[in-house]
Scaffold this motif. Structure first.
Motif, PDB file in Angstrom:
ATOM      1  N   ARG A 141       3.457   1.967  -1.913  1.00 24.83           N
ATOM      2  CA  ARG A 141       3.623   2.611  -3.057  1.00 24.83           C
ATOM      3  C   ARG A 141       2.702   3.357  -3.784  1.00 24.83           C
ATOM      4  NH1 ARG A 141       2.180  -2.638  -4.441  1.00 24.83           N
ATOM      5  NH2 ARG A 141       1.182  -2.718  -6.433  1.00 24.83           N
ATOM      6  N   HIS A 142       1.461   3.189  -3.129  1.00 32.00           N
ATOM      7  CA  HIS A 142       0.417   4.091  -3.573  1.00 32.00           C
ATOM      8  C   HIS A 142       0.291   5.382  -2.577  1.00 32.00           C
ATOM      9  CE1 HIS A 142      -0.551   0.990  -5.955  1.00 32.00           C
ATOM     10  NE2 HIS A 142      -0.977   0.186  -5.170  1.00 32.00           N
ATOM     11  N   ASP A 143       0.406   4.975  -1.245  1.00 28.83           N
ATOM     12  CA  ASP A 143       0.119   6.182  -0.359  1.00 28.83           C
ATOM     13  C   ASP A 143       1.038   7.089  -0.122  1.00 28.83           C
ATOM     14  OD1 ASP A 143      -2.338   4.828   0.068  1.00 28.83           O
ATOM     15  OD2 ASP A 143      -2.015   3.921   1.963  1.00 28.83           O
ATOM     16  N   ALA A 147       0.681   9.861  -2.519  1.00 28.24           N
ATOM     17  CA  ALA A 147      -0.636  10.449  -2.191  1.00 28.24           C
ATOM     18  C   ALA A 147      -0.384  11.341  -1.325  1.00 28.24           C
ATOM     19  CB  ALA A 147      -1.757   9.324  -2.047  1.00 28.24           C
ATOM     20  N   TRP A 148       0.144  10.850  -0.206  1.00 31.05           N
ATOM     21  CA  TRP A 148       0.773  11.617   1.039  1.00 31.05           C
ATOM     22  C   TRP A 148       1.626  12.921   0.686  1.00 31.05           C
ATOM     23  CZ3 TRP A 148       5.824  12.464   2.555  1.00 31.05           C
ATOM     24  CH2 TRP A 148       6.038  13.291   3.772  1.00 31.05           C
ATOM     25  N   ALA A 202       0.845  -1.304  -0.055  1.00 35.69           N
ATOM     26  CA  ALA A 202       0.041  -0.053   0.046  1.00 35.69           C
ATOM     27  C   ALA A 202       0.993   1.500   0.125  1.00 35.69           C
ATOM     28  CB  ALA A 202      -0.965   0.082   1.182  1.00 35.69           C
TER      29      ALA A 202
END
Lengths: 385, 86
Positions: free
Chosen positions: B47-49, B52-53, B45
């Protein structure tokens, strides 16, 4: 007649793919237990009575879809409808190629079926989405015009984030290219107008207040299919389907389509209210298209929040919500939809309002939510980050 | 291990979401604008978050590397580098 309400004091806001039964669906189911228990393939009176219920159900569904009666089939589930649609259409197009074009945010059943149908020799070609979760119609059209494409699949709307897809433009391109298009209307039918832009369509009765254990598949007469798997008279539903379930699914569909415009205006306003209020909570991302969307779905992610802890905290307070966070699933992978959109995947809450969800239910939820988020953040010690 | 540049490294391997992002944010708070921080994570998760952060906080992604060499729990891990904004 009342809706089968959740246990006293509970507010159920996780109605995607499994909503409480519509009262008329329950009534129809009970009636069909009496009139439709027999095998509809038999030629005696009891069998014919059961067959008449199935025929009536097909006719009713066909009318809602704007399809011919003989184009509509019932399947054992929505997932089974998607699996057979991809397998049978791709098989019929084998001479043209074996690639299957999909959007990156299709349901897992479509992605897996595409992978399965494309192998060996073919590829599943995935078209990216923007930050709202929508494919670019031109990019999708470009992908399906390539040499070697057997078929394409694009959902009518995304059930996780609510965003509508450009199915009209994509279907036009698919028709021009001679590539059959499967439209997954599993999150849309019964909630919003689906329109005629499809060659194959799949829908999910449990999503509109019908029974689970039955799915709907419609295949235009011009679209060729070739059955895969063992021979049988109904390759899309080996062994047949439950007559009471099929009959209740169709009755529920007719009932929700009847007052869809009113029910959906009401839910659209509730979702607007939720989007507005939730976006005032600190460090939240409300995702999906705010306007071009399903009337009843809204999703948001809270920074520095453990999704599982938040779902549990809300459940303890009496609210059932969904989540696309990895921490809430059995796998480590978060929702592929949120990931494809490039939005925050942790701390995710997914709401799908039922037609019976009241304004007071939503207001009570909105009162409780900020405190629940604070408590989970306190547990993780993240205030001030 | 590959070169993660002159910046700070936060090793969040073995931690599940949202802890890698929280560890990264806590370290970022102590560093001046323009610094580079790399978080190492076994949680897919992240690598997506992390991107986004970074977007939500006005930072920018510098690099995202996947390492297939098994670590303690046997799975792949990611090295995600962020340059801190103002």
């Amino acid at each position: 007649m009342t809706h089968p309400t959740p246990a006293a004091g509970r507010i159920h806001l996780d109605n995607g793919s499994r909503a409480p039964w519509h009262p008329l669906a329950r009534q129809a189911f009970l009636q069909a237990l009496d009139d439709g228990w027999a095998d509809p393939r038999r030629l005696h009176t009891e069998g014919r009575r059961a067959a008449a219920l199935v025929d009536g159900a097909r006719e009713a569904v066909a009318q809602v879809l704007g399809a011919r009666t003989e184009e509509v089939r019932f399947t054992p589930s929505h997932t089974a409808a998607l699996h057979t649609a991809v397998a049978h259409v791709a098989r019929a197009r084998r001479r043209h190629g074996s690639d299957v074009v999909v959007s990156a945010v299709e349901r897992a059943a479509v992605l897996h079926a595409a992978e399965h149908a494309a192998a060996p020799g073919g590829r599943r070609v995935s078209v990216d989405v923007d930050s709202l979760g929508r494919v670019d119609a031109e990019a999708f059209a470009g992908a399906l015009r390539h040499e070697g494409v057997a078929m394409a699949a694009l959902q009518h709307a995304n059930g996780e984030v609510g965003t509508l897809q450009p199915v009209d433009a994509v279907h036009e391109a698919a028709l021009a290219a001679g590539v059959p298009l499967l439209v997954d209307a599993g999150a849309s039918l019964g909630h919003t107008a689906v329109g005629p832009a499809w060659d194959v369509l799949a829908a999910d009765p449990a999503d509109w207040g019908g029974p689970a254990g039955v799915g709907i598949s419609a295949v235009r007469h011009r679209t060729r299919t070739v059955a895969t798997g063992p021979e049988g008279p109904e390759p899309w539903a080996p062994g047949g389907v439950s007559v009471p379930a099929v009959f209740a699914a169709a009755v529920a569909l007719q009932a929700v389509v009847e007052d869809r415009v009113d029910a959906d205006r009401r839910r659209r306003e509730l979702v607007e209210h939720i989007r507005d209020r939730v976006s005032q909570i600190r460090d939240v991302e409300v995702v999906g298209d705010p306007v071009e969307r399903l009337p009843h779905v809204v999703t948001f992610s809270f920074l520095y929040v453990d999704g599982e802890a938040l779902v549990t905290e809300l459940d303890r307070a009496g609210f059932a919500v969904g989540s696309g966070s990895a921490c809430t699933a059995s796998t480590l992978e978060p929702s592929h939809v949120l990931a494809a959109m490039g939005v925050l995947t942790h701390g995710n809450v997914r709401i799908a309002l039922d037609r019976s969800t009241a304004r007071e239910d939503v207001d009570r939820f909105l009162q409780v939510l900020p405190g629940a988020v604070d408590r989970v953040r306190d547990m993780l010690g993240v205030q001030g980050l | 291990m590959s070169d993660h540049g002159p910046g700070t490294v936060v090793d969040a391997r073995g931690l599940r979401c949202p802890l890698p992002v929280i560890r990264l944010a806590a370290r970022a708070k102590e560093l001046p604008a323009g610094s580079e921080v790399t978080v190492l994570s076994t949680d897919p998760a992240a690598r997506h978050d992390v991107p986004a952060w970074a977007r939500l906080r006005g930072h920018s992604m510098v690099a995202q590397e996947v390492h297939d060499t098994p670590e303690a729990d046997g799975g792949p891990w990611w090295a995600l580098t962020v340059r801190l904004g103002d």
